[in-house]
Write a protein that holds these residues in place. Structure first.
Motif, PDB file in Angstrom:
ATOM      1  N   ASP A 226       5.908  -2.973   3.726  1.00  0.00           N
ATOM      2  CA  ASP A 226       7.142  -2.640   3.437  1.00  0.00           C
ATOM      3  C   ASP A 226       8.315  -2.243   2.683  1.00  0.00           C
ATOM      4  OD1 ASP A 226       7.321  -4.985   1.490  1.00  0.00           O
ATOM      5  OD2 ASP A 226       8.275  -6.838   3.247  1.00  0.00           O
ATOM      6  N   SER A 227       8.971  -2.059   2.315  1.00  0.00           N
ATOM      7  CA  SER A 227      10.201  -1.385   1.047  1.00  0.00           C
ATOM      8  C   SER A 227      10.333  -2.703  -0.130  1.00  0.00           C
ATOM      9  CB  SER A 227      11.378  -1.104   1.162  1.00  0.00           C
ATOM     10  OG  SER A 227      12.187  -2.537   1.855  1.00  0.00           O
ATOM     11  N   VAL A 228       9.724  -3.807   0.497  1.00  0.00           N
ATOM     12  CA  VAL A 228       9.788  -4.665  -0.920  1.00  0.00           C
ATOM     13  C   VAL A 228       8.808  -4.735  -1.525  1.00  0.00           C
ATOM     14  CG1 VAL A 228      10.054  -7.144  -1.389  1.00  0.00           C
ATOM     15  CG2 VAL A 228      11.395  -6.227   0.716  1.00  0.00           C
ATOM     16  N   TYR A 229       7.246  -5.215  -0.966  1.00  0.00           N
ATOM     17  CA  TYR A 229       6.276  -4.934  -1.353  1.00  0.00           C
ATOM     18  C   TYR A 229       6.055  -3.828  -3.355  1.00  0.00           C
ATOM     19  CZ  TYR A 229       1.312  -4.310  -2.635  1.00  0.00           C
ATOM     20  OH  TYR A 229      -0.625  -4.286  -2.856  1.00  0.00           O
ATOM     21  N   PRO A 230       6.706  -2.234  -2.898  1.00  0.00           N
ATOM     22  CA  PRO A 230       6.425  -2.033  -4.187  1.00  0.00           C
ATOM     23  C   PRO A 230       7.179  -2.442  -5.131  1.00  0.00           C
ATOM     24  CG  PRO A 230       6.996  -0.546  -2.402  1.00  0.00           C
ATOM     25  CD  PRO A 230       7.258  -1.748  -1.813  1.00  0.00           C
ATOM     26  N   ARG A 231       7.882  -3.069  -5.191  1.00  0.00           N
ATOM     27  CA  ARG A 231       8.986  -4.298  -6.161  1.00  0.00           C
ATOM     28  C   ARG A 231       8.131  -4.048  -6.826  1.00  0.00           C
ATOM     29  NH1 ARG A 231      13.241  -2.781  -2.811  1.00  0.00           N
ATOM     30  NH2 ARG A 231      13.670  -4.275  -2.498  1.00  0.00           N
ATOM     31  N   THR A 232       7.409  -4.992  -6.207  1.00  0.00           N
ATOM     32  CA  THR A 232       6.729  -6.889  -7.067  1.00  0.00           C
ATOM     33  C   THR A 232       5.308  -6.017  -7.753  1.00  0.00           C
ATOM     34  OG1 THR A 232       4.646  -6.471  -5.242  1.00  0.00           O
ATOM     35  CG2 THR A 232       6.809  -7.845  -5.012  1.00  0.00           C
ATOM     36  N   LEU A 233       5.119  -4.500  -7.805  1.00  0.00           N
ATOM     37  CA  LEU A 233       4.337  -3.754  -8.803  1.00  0.00           C
ATOM     38  C   LEU A 233       4.792  -3.715  -9.628  1.00  0.00           C
ATOM     39  CD1 LEU A 233       1.814  -2.044  -5.562  1.00  0.00           C
ATOM     40  CD2 LEU A 233       1.834  -4.224  -6.375  1.00  0.00           C
ATOM     41  N   LYS A 234       5.464  -3.008 -10.304  1.00  0.00           N
ATOM     42  CA  LYS A 234       6.282  -2.627 -10.974  1.00  0.00           C
ATOM     43  C   LYS A 234       5.699  -1.255 -11.685  1.00  0.00           C
ATOM     44  CE  LYS A 234       7.877  -7.773 -12.078  1.00  0.00           C
ATOM     45  NZ  LYS A 234       9.066  -7.558 -11.326  1.00  0.00           N
ATOM     46  N   ASP A 235       4.777  -1.257 -12.578  1.00  0.00           N
ATOM     47  CA  ASP A 235       4.630  -0.404 -13.557  1.00  0.00           C
ATOM     48  C   ASP A 235       3.872   0.562 -12.305  1.00  0.00           C
ATOM     49  OD1 ASP A 235       2.998  -2.957 -13.672  1.00  0.00           O
ATOM     50  OD2 ASP A 235       1.546  -1.243 -15.371  1.00  0.00           O
ATOM     51  N   THR A 236       3.060   0.259 -11.902  1.00  0.00           N
ATOM     52  CA  THR A 236       2.073   0.902 -10.931  1.00  0.00           C
ATOM     53  C   THR A 236       2.075   1.539  -9.925  1.00  0.00           C
ATOM     54  OG1 THR A 236       1.552  -1.525  -9.371  1.00  0.00           O
ATOM     55  CG2 THR A 236      -0.032  -1.014 -11.121  1.00  0.00           C
ATOM     56  N   TYR A 237       3.671   0.997  -9.051  1.00  0.00           N
ATOM     57  CA  TYR A 237       4.787   1.414  -8.428  1.00  0.00           C
ATOM     58  C   TYR A 237       4.692   3.170  -8.402  1.00  0.00           C
ATOM     59  CZ  TYR A 237       8.064   3.543  -4.873  1.00  0.00           C
ATOM     60  OH  TYR A 237       9.272   3.618  -3.933  1.00  0.00           O
ATOM     61  N   ARG A 238       5.445   3.284 -10.016  1.00  0.00           N
ATOM     62  CA  ARG A 238       5.448   5.041 -10.374  1.00  0.00           C
ATOM     63  C   ARG A 238       3.953   5.778 -10.342  1.00  0.00           C
ATOM     64  NH1 ARG A 238       8.621   2.706 -15.752  1.00  0.00           N
ATOM     65  NH2 ARG A 238      10.309   2.295 -14.803  1.00  0.00           N
ATOM     66  N   SER A 239       3.327   5.539 -10.546  1.00  0.00           N
ATOM     67  CA  SER A 239       2.068   5.614 -10.359  1.00  0.00           C
ATOM     68  C   SER A 239       1.066   6.125  -8.603  1.00  0.00           C
ATOM     69  CB  SER A 239       0.464   5.785 -11.105  1.00  0.00           C
ATOM     70  OG  SER A 239       0.049   4.431 -11.160  1.00  0.00           O
ATOM     71  N   GLY A 240       1.906   5.594  -8.036  1.00  0.00           N
ATOM     72  CA  GLY A 240       0.559   5.654  -6.469  1.00  0.00           C
ATOM     73  C   GLY A 240      -0.413   4.890  -7.109  1.00  0.00           C
ATOM     74  N   GLN A 241      -1.266   4.378  -7.902  1.00  0.00           N
ATOM     75  CA  GLN A 241      -2.582   4.354  -7.881  1.00  0.00           C
ATOM     76  C   GLN A 241      -2.697   2.779  -7.578  1.00  0.00           C
ATOM     77  OE1 GLN A 241      -5.044   6.067  -9.633  1.00  0.00           O
ATOM     78  NE2 GLN A 241      -6.514   4.710  -8.194  1.00  0.00           N
ATOM     79  N   ALA A 242      -1.358   1.833  -7.070  1.00  0.00           N
ATOM     80  CA  ALA A 242      -1.938   0.819  -6.085  1.00  0.00           C
ATOM     81  C   ALA A 242      -2.267   1.256  -4.368  1.00  0.00           C
ATOM     82  CB  ALA A 242      -0.702   0.172  -6.156  1.00  0.00           C
ATOM     83  N   PHE A 243      -1.803   2.152  -4.335  1.00  0.00           N
ATOM     84  CA  PHE A 243      -1.345   2.310  -2.852  1.00  0.00           C
ATOM     85  C   PHE A 243      -2.926   3.084  -2.630  1.00  0.00           C
ATOM     86  CE2 PHE A 243       3.152   2.749  -3.536  1.00  0.00           C
ATOM     87  CZ  PHE A 243       3.865   1.683  -2.747  1.00  0.00           C
ATOM     88  N   ARG A 244      -2.583   3.826  -3.216  1.00  0.00           N
ATOM     89  CA  ARG A 244      -4.466   4.738  -3.182  1.00  0.00           C
ATOM     90  C   ARG A 244      -5.648   3.584  -3.516  1.00  0.00           C
ATOM     91  NH1 ARG A 244      -1.493   8.786  -6.161  1.00  0.00           N
ATOM     92  NH2 ARG A 244      -2.485   7.973  -8.570  1.00  0.00           N
ATOM     93  N   ASP A 245      -5.516   2.675  -4.114  1.00  0.00           N
ATOM     94  CA  ASP A 245      -6.737   1.867  -4.488  1.00  0.00           C
ATOM     95  C   ASP A 245      -6.896   1.114  -2.682  1.00  0.00           C
ATOM     96  OD1 ASP A 245      -6.698   3.186  -7.083  1.00  0.00           O
ATOM     97  OD2 ASP A 245      -6.373   1.296  -8.400  1.00  0.00           O
ATOM     98  N   VAL A 246      -5.502   0.272  -2.864  1.00  0.00           N
ATOM     99  CA  VAL A 246      -5.680  -0.383  -1.484  1.00  0.00           C
ATOM    100  C   VAL A 246      -6.065   0.100  -0.495  1.00  0.00           C
ATOM    101  CG1 VAL A 246      -3.234  -0.526  -0.793  1.00  0.00           C
ATOM    102  CG2 VAL A 246      -5.108  -2.565  -0.757  1.00  0.00           C
ATOM    103  N   PHE A 247      -5.384   1.382  -0.269  1.00  0.00           N
ATOM    104  CA  PHE A 247      -6.224   2.133   0.963  1.00  0.00           C
ATOM    105  C   PHE A 247      -7.369   1.881   1.104  1.00  0.00           C
ATOM    106  CE2 PHE A 247      -6.464   6.816   2.940  1.00  0.00           C
ATOM    107  CZ  PHE A 247      -6.269   6.155   4.414  1.00  0.00           C
ATOM    108  N   ARG A 248      -8.101   2.600  -0.058  1.00  0.00           N
ATOM    109  CA  ARG A 248      -9.588   3.289  -0.243  1.00  0.00           C
ATOM    110  C   ARG A 248     -10.215   2.435  -0.201  1.00  0.00           C
ATOM    111  NH1 ARG A 248      -8.991   7.791  -5.226  1.00  0.00           N
ATOM    112  NH2 ARG A 248      -8.299   9.044  -3.926  1.00  0.00           N
ATOM    113  N   ALA A 249      -9.824   0.635  -1.048  1.00  0.00           N
ATOM    114  CA  ALA A 249     -11.244  -0.538  -0.325  1.00  0.00           C
ATOM    115  C   ALA A 249     -10.646  -0.559   0.478  1.00  0.00           C
ATOM    116  CB  ALA A 249     -10.055  -1.342  -1.441  1.00  0.00           C
ATOM    117  N   PHE A 250      -9.701  -0.836   1.380  1.00  0.00           N
ATOM    118  CA  PHE A 250      -9.890  -1.234   3.428  1.00  0.00           C
ATOM    119  C   PHE A 250     -10.205  -0.319   3.613  1.00  0.00           C
ATOM    120  CE2 PHE A 250      -7.246  -0.270   7.037  1.00  0.00           C
ATOM    121  CZ  PHE A 250      -8.441  -1.471   7.518  1.00  0.00           C
TER     122      PHE A 250
END
Length: 268
Positions: A226-250
């Protein structure tokens, strides 16, 4: 109750149907899901042309599916009863449109979703070996903590899992898989956003969706936040690395459950 036309994977990719883990997916033979307060069932594929014309007055699109959906204005009912009503309505709508399949038989007992439970460190969503990458875990555990999960039951035709953050954030991360041919077919694989993977293992749409060739079947995997979750990640949200990491892990962990090959996603 209404009849509409939706994107092929609408139940996993739109916020209208968030909390899919709290719904029971119908057994093989019908495609749909119900809870005690709402539900949806696909009309036969051959109804797509007729329903698109009736609902929108336009030519049908190959990546759209005709759906009958229901929502209770207040109160709840037994999901089994709501499923029976939806299946009966689907048959009547299809008969009126001249695209009816056989009348539905007795509905088998639905699989019940799990209740909210703590998130295991090494088997998130009850998937062995699925761990949340460090980049996907909120840095400030005092204001946002990944605390509970719920699944729609044992993965089979279609399956969903939701992770919930506690605290002020109240954010959500959702996972889904499906091998139902009424959902996972050429209409989905050629829809907007999907691109062929370089290693020939399937198609993917960024760090959100993939359809992989797993033996003799195609399997859909999706991740949504949802739109709230990215804000909890702070710096990682800008790079998008968190999204790529969790998608690949899943996809790596859930893919093993379906006998899928290892996948090489683009680095960008």
């Amino acid at each position: 109750m209404s009849t509409t036309v939706n994107p092929q994977d609408f139940q996993f990719s739109t916020h209208v149907w968030k909390n899919a883990s709290g719904m029971s997916f119908l057994p093989e033979g019908s495609t749909g899901a119900v809870s005690g307060s709402r539900g949806w069932v696909l009309l036969p594929e051959k109804c797509r042309d007729e329903v698109a014309g009736i609902v929108w007055g336009i030519h049908p699109q190959s990546d759209r599916v005709p759906v009958v959906q229901a929502e209770l204005k207040k109160g709840t009912v037994e999901p089994q009863k709501l499923a029976s009503v939806l299946l009966d309505t689907v048959h009547k709508v299809a008969a009126t449109a001249g695209c009816a399949a056989d009348a539905p038989g007795p509905l088998p007992e639905l699989r019940q979703p799990t209740g909210p439970e703590a998130i295991p460190a090494d088997s998130v969503c009850r998937i062995p070996g699925f761990r949340l990458p460090e980049s996907a875990v909120p840095k400030d555990q005092d204001t946002a903590r990944l605390e509970e999960q719920r699944t729609s039951g044992t993965p089979s035709g279609s399956w969903a899992c939701d992770l919930y953050l506690s605290g002020e954030a109240a954010a959500q991360v959702s996972f889904a898989s499906s091998l139902d041919p009424a959902i996972v077919n050429d209409g989905l694989k050629t829809s907007t956003g999907f691109r062929e993977l370089a290693d020939g293992t399937g198609v993917a749409d960024g760090s959100r969706r993939a359809v992989l060739k797993c033996g003799t079947k195609d399997v859909f995997f999706g991740v949504r936040w949802d739109s709230v979750y990215p804000r909890t990640l702070k710096d990682t949200y800008r790079s998008g690395q968190a999204f790529r990491d969790v998608f690949r892990a899943f996809v790596d962990a859930a893919g093993k459950e379906h006998g899928c090959p290892a996948v090489q996603f683009p680095s960008g």
